[in-house]
Scaffold this active site. Sequence first.
Site, mmCIF file in Angstrom:
data_model
loop_
_atom_site.group_PDB
_atom_site.id
_atom_site.type_symbol
_atom_site.label_atom_id
_atom_site.label_comp_id
_atom_site.label_asym_id
_atom_site.label_seq_id
_atom_site.Cartn_x
_atom_site.Cartn_y
_atom_site.Cartn_z
ATOM 1 N N THR A 167 0.848 -1.201 0.000
ATOM 2 C CA THR A 167 0.000 0.000 0.000
ATOM 3 C C THR A 167 0.875 1.238 0.000
ATOM 4 O O THR A 167 1.991 1.227 0.518
ATOM 5 C CB THR A 167 -0.952 0.049 1.221
ATOM 6 O OG1 THR A 167 -1.829 1.170 1.058
ATOM 7 C CG2 THR A 167 -0.206 0.208 2.531
ATOM 8 N N LYS A 197 -3.804 3.436 5.928
ATOM 9 C CA LYS A 197 -4.112 2.019 5.806
ATOM 10 C C LYS A 197 -2.978 1.178 6.396
ATOM 11 O O LYS A 197 -3.212 0.189 7.081
ATOM 12 C CB LYS A 197 -4.326 1.659 4.329
ATOM 13 C CG LYS A 197 -4.978 0.314 4.117
ATOM 14 C CD LYS A 197 -5.169 0.012 2.639
ATOM 15 C CE LYS A 197 -6.454 0.584 2.093
ATOM 16 N NZ LYS A 197 -6.717 0.092 0.720
ATOM 17 N N ASP A 241 -7.674 -4.828 -0.835
ATOM 18 C CA ASP A 241 -8.459 -3.930 -1.674
ATOM 19 C C ASP A 241 -9.807 -3.853 -1.002
ATOM 20 O O ASP A 241 -10.385 -4.879 -0.644
ATOM 21 C CB ASP A 241 -8.588 -4.433 -3.112
ATOM 22 C CG ASP A 241 -9.080 -3.305 -4.028
ATOM 23 O OD1 ASP A 241 -8.493 -2.213 -3.978
ATOM 24 O OD2 ASP A 241 -10.049 -3.504 -4.773
#
Length: 201
Positions: free
Chosen positions: A10, A15, A72
């Site tokens: 990422t 996140k 995702d």
Amino acid sequence: RYSMKLVLATQNPKKLKEMNEILSHLGVEVVSEAELGVRIEVEETGETFTDNARLKATAVMQATGLPAVADDSGLCVDALNGGPGVYSARYAMMAGEGSGDAANNALLLRRMKGKTDRSCAFICALALKIPGRETLIAEGSCPGVLLEEERGTGGFGYDPLFLYEPLNKTFAEVTEEEKNQISHRARACEKILEIMKGLHE
């Protein structure tokens, strides 16, 4: 305690922080692409969250030679036929309305104006790619209700609009600890660790 080192695919620091907190709590060490000096831009061409997670995990594993995990995730709204779905992060951009969380949230609220069915869910697909093995996939979901205005200042993405009914708080109002126990991402992480443990037994 189960311990393993994974590269997280990422570029999103929020996140990374969230995944790190969830996984370190479960006994897994997470390093970012940046810490390894790689930056991989993967075209998210998949039709599903799983497809995109698989693409990202594979690319990062190939670049680093280390086990890689990719997520995702997005928001699926019933009244919008599951949209924004896989396009959650680039929802406003695809409509030519700028980019980023504020633009995405504004567009979502506009498209939901007057709709009475506000049910929705955050979905997270996780792909774990270990060199020489097939990709492991786990999916987690968290149901909620879409508010008509933002509440709270925490979280990111659609969190201020997503009401988690058991706590009567949005994902932007819950504490990090609360979110990391109930979120779609936490649920997917727990599932993938169960699968990993199964491989070692």
